[in-house]
Design an enzyme around this catalytic site. Structure first.
Site, PDB file in Angstrom:
ATOM      1  N   ASP A  22     -11.622  32.179   5.179  1.00  0.00           N
ATOM      2  CA  ASP A  22     -11.206  32.361   3.791  1.00  0.00           C
ATOM      3  C   ASP A  22     -12.450  32.392   2.905  1.00  0.00           C
ATOM      4  O   ASP A  22     -13.392  31.618   3.110  1.00  0.00           O
ATOM      5  CB  ASP A  22     -10.284  31.213   3.377  1.00  0.00           C
ATOM      6  CG  ASP A  22      -9.915  31.285   1.911  1.00  0.00           C
ATOM      7  OD1 ASP A  22      -8.995  32.037   1.573  1.00  0.00           O
ATOM      8  OD2 ASP A  22     -10.586  30.594   1.108  1.00  0.00           O
ATOM      9  N   GLY A  86      -3.222  27.942   5.448  1.00  0.00           N
ATOM     10  CA  GLY A  86      -2.105  28.473   6.221  1.00  0.00           C
ATOM     11  C   GLY A  86      -1.991  29.977   6.184  1.00  0.00           C
ATOM     12  O   GLY A  86      -1.666  30.614   7.196  1.00  0.00           O
ATOM     13  N   VAL A  87      -2.280  30.587   5.036  1.00  0.00           N
ATOM     14  CA  VAL A  87      -2.195  32.051   4.925  1.00  0.00           C
ATOM     15  C   VAL A  87      -3.207  32.701   5.862  1.00  0.00           C
ATOM     16  O   VAL A  87      -2.891  33.639   6.593  1.00  0.00           O
ATOM     17  CB  VAL A  87      -2.423  32.505   3.468  1.00  0.00           C
ATOM     18  CG1 VAL A  87      -2.517  34.020   3.390  1.00  0.00           C
ATOM     19  CG2 VAL A  87      -1.303  32.005   2.567  1.00  0.00           C
ATOM     20  N   THR A 110      -8.115  24.214   7.025  1.00  0.00           N
ATOM     21  CA  THR A 110      -9.032  23.593   6.059  1.00  0.00           C
ATOM     22  C   THR A 110      -8.309  22.995   4.857  1.00  0.00           C
ATOM     23  O   THR A 110      -8.961  22.459   3.963  1.00  0.00           O
ATOM     24  CB  THR A 110     -10.054  24.631   5.550  1.00  0.00           C
ATOM     25  OG1 THR A 110      -9.345  25.709   4.932  1.00  0.00           O
ATOM     26  CG2 THR A 110     -10.910  25.161   6.692  1.00  0.00           C
ATOM     27  N   LYS A 123       4.288  30.390  15.134  1.00  0.00           N
ATOM     28  CA  LYS A 123       4.620  31.477  14.210  1.00  0.00           C
ATOM     29  C   LYS A 123       3.386  32.091  13.544  1.00  0.00           C
ATOM     30  O   LYS A 123       2.451  31.381  13.176  1.00  0.00           O
ATOM     31  CB  LYS A 123       5.585  30.989  13.134  1.00  0.00           C
ATOM     32  CG  LYS A 123       6.977  30.755  13.682  1.00  0.00           C
ATOM     33  CD  LYS A 123       8.053  30.792  12.619  1.00  0.00           C
ATOM     34  CE  LYS A 123       8.096  29.558  11.788  1.00  0.00           C
ATOM     35  NZ  LYS A 123       9.332  29.463  10.987  1.00  0.00           N
ATOM     36  N   LYS A 132       8.999  36.687   1.910  1.00  0.00           N
ATOM     37  CA  LYS A 132       8.019  35.818   2.563  1.00  0.00           C
ATOM     38  C   LYS A 132       8.106  35.930   4.084  1.00  0.00           C
ATOM     39  O   LYS A 132       9.179  35.801   4.669  1.00  0.00           O
ATOM     40  CB  LYS A 132       8.249  34.363   2.119  1.00  0.00           C
ATOM     41  CG  LYS A 132       7.146  33.419   2.590  1.00  0.00           C
ATOM     42  CD  LYS A 132       7.264  32.079   1.909  1.00  0.00           C
ATOM     43  CE  LYS A 132       6.213  31.123   2.442  1.00  0.00           C
ATOM     44  NZ  LYS A 132       4.844  31.527   2.118  1.00  0.00           N
ATOM     45  N   HIS A 238      13.380  24.661   3.061  1.00  0.00           N
ATOM     46  CA  HIS A 238      13.088  26.085   3.278  1.00  0.00           C
ATOM     47  C   HIS A 238      14.358  26.942   3.199  1.00  0.00           C
ATOM     48  O   HIS A 238      14.402  28.049   3.741  1.00  0.00           O
ATOM     49  CB  HIS A 238      12.410  26.280   4.632  1.00  0.00           C
ATOM     50  CG  HIS A 238      11.039  25.668   4.710  1.00  0.00           C
ATOM     51  ND1 HIS A 238      10.833  24.308   4.741  1.00  0.00           N
ATOM     52  CD2 HIS A 238       9.809  26.229   4.737  1.00  0.00           C
ATOM     53  CE1 HIS A 238       9.532  24.064   4.804  1.00  0.00           C
ATOM     54  NE2 HIS A 238       8.889  25.215   4.800  1.00  0.00           N
ATOM     55  N   HIS A 254       3.181  26.766  -1.937  1.00  0.00           N
ATOM     56  CA  HIS A 254       4.223  26.679  -0.915  1.00  0.00           C
ATOM     57  C   HIS A 254       4.848  25.282  -0.849  1.00  0.00           C
ATOM     58  O   HIS A 254       6.075  25.130  -0.901  1.00  0.00           O
ATOM     59  CB  HIS A 254       3.669  27.063   0.458  1.00  0.00           C
ATOM     60  CG  HIS A 254       4.661  26.898   1.569  1.00  0.00           C
ATOM     61  ND1 HIS A 254       5.762  27.716   1.707  1.00  0.00           N
ATOM     62  CD2 HIS A 254       4.742  25.991   2.578  1.00  0.00           C
ATOM     63  CE1 HIS A 254       6.478  27.330   2.749  1.00  0.00           C
ATOM     64  NE2 HIS A 254       5.878  26.286   3.299  1.00  0.00           N
TER      65      HIS A 254
END
Length: 351
Positions: A22, A86-87, A110, A123, A132, A238, A254
């Site tokens: 990132d 996470g992205v 991180t 996943k 999403k 969720h 999120h």
């Protein structure tokens, strides 16, 4: 694989690694990552990218794959490394799963959220048509390397964001974890999850909290890695949040969107008689103590109904709604009436 390990360690060919990091993490830690690979005589390519919910797309996956193709890797012995939140881990996981049908990859989370959530499970995915994680697959990493020292450089709000996913596991499966969050939440935020010898009153709350959160997540995910069983306690928070998060980007992160969902579902559980008024208040107080939002103006009654329709479409015609039945206990319900949901919504908005 012992044969592959021997091949990798005895080969005269120089070790090679392709790393996606990132861009914010690169500014903070990039020089140390480069120094590490140089000191270990590893030929490497580091690709720094903006990995956010807004950029989480197939375009970014294809960008990564073009760079991988130009660098060339041995898909048996040269895993792609993802360093970020996470992205980043989701995008790189999907890219690795597509390159030559499946290339191994390693996750290095991180952020607190990715440390306890995205680092666990199989996943991968990207957003598509404003939905999403609409595109993705199930490709577990060959390893996840967990280092809490990364968390000390992220803003307080991001730590609170990660606490939303930890609280999810506490409410669903572990009363002891809930008590840890209730009693030590402010300390964890103040110390940014670093283990401090001076914090004798708190024990090593950071280590205990993260370890229990990951262990309970693994207990839930491991027997159902490919989601053959759609009844999943980890879906708490969720049910409404995917619709809410995408609708109000970038105002909610999120874990914050998940917590808004959990707050509403806490009211649903109370209206159904599953938890007492005192338990409801304990949950909401804990959420506030973790500096998480317990309501958002974007979560309208119309949005909730839309989200539940989407849920029915993709959950085999049943809503499969996880609800707390106490502190650290939960069950999945398919019989919550619209009248009950609307009553809970009105109480939630009123409060």
């Amino acid at each position: 694989d012992p044969q592959q390990l021997e091949l990798a360690t005895t080969s005269k060919r120089k070790l090679r690694r392709f790393i996606v990091i990132d861009e914010v993490v690169d500014k903070l830690y990039g020089s140390r990552v480069r120094e590490y690979f140089e000191d270990n005589n590893v030929h490497h390519k580091i690709l720094a990218l903006p990995t956010t919910e807004e950029t989480k797309s197939m375009d970014l996956v294809l960008n990564i794959l073009q760079e991988v193709q130009a660098f060339t890797i041995d898909r048996r012995t040269e895993p792609i490394i993802a360093i970020g939140g996470g992205v980043c881990l989701d995008i790189v996981g999907l890219a690795a799963s597509l390159y030559r049908r499946r290339t191994p990859y390693i996750r290095v989370p991180t952020t607190l959220l990715s440390y306890v959530d995205a680092s666990v499970g199989a996943k991968t995915g990207v957003n598509f048509l404003q939905c999403k994680n609409k595109l993705g697959g199930y490709t577990p990493p060959v390893a996840s390397f967990l280092d809490r020292s990364f968390i000390q450089s992220i803003p307080r709000r991001h730590i609170s964001n990660g606490l939303g996913e930890i609280l999810k596991m506490a409410l669903m499966k572990h009363r002891g974890l809930f008590d840890l969050l209730k009693n030590h939440g402010k300390h964890l935020l103040d110390t940014k999850f670093q283990s401090c010898r001076s914090s004798i009153d708190h024990g090593d709350a950071a280590l205990q909290t993260t370890r229990i959160a990951i262990e309970t997540m693994l207990e839930e995910l491991a027997p159902n890695l490919w989601e053959d069983d759609l009844n999943r306690l980890v879906d708490f928070g969720h049910v409404i949040s995917p619709e809410l998060e995408m609708r109000v980007l970038p105002s909610l992160m999120h874990g914050e969107a998940v917590n808004v969902d959990m707050a509403f579902m806490t009211y649903v559980a109370h209206v159904r008689g599953l938890i007492t008024a005192e338990e409801k208040e304990q949950i909401l107080q804990c959420m506030r103590g973790l500096e998480l939002p317990v309501w958002h103006s974007g979560c309208s009654w119309a949005l909730i109904k839309t989200a539940l329709r989407e849920r029915l479409k993709h959950s085999g015609g049943q809503v499969r709604m996880p609800l707390p039945t106490g502190l650290g206990r939960a069950e999945i319900f398919n019989d919550t009436s619209e009248e009950t949901l609307e009553r809970a919504y009105k109480l939630w908005v009123r409060d």
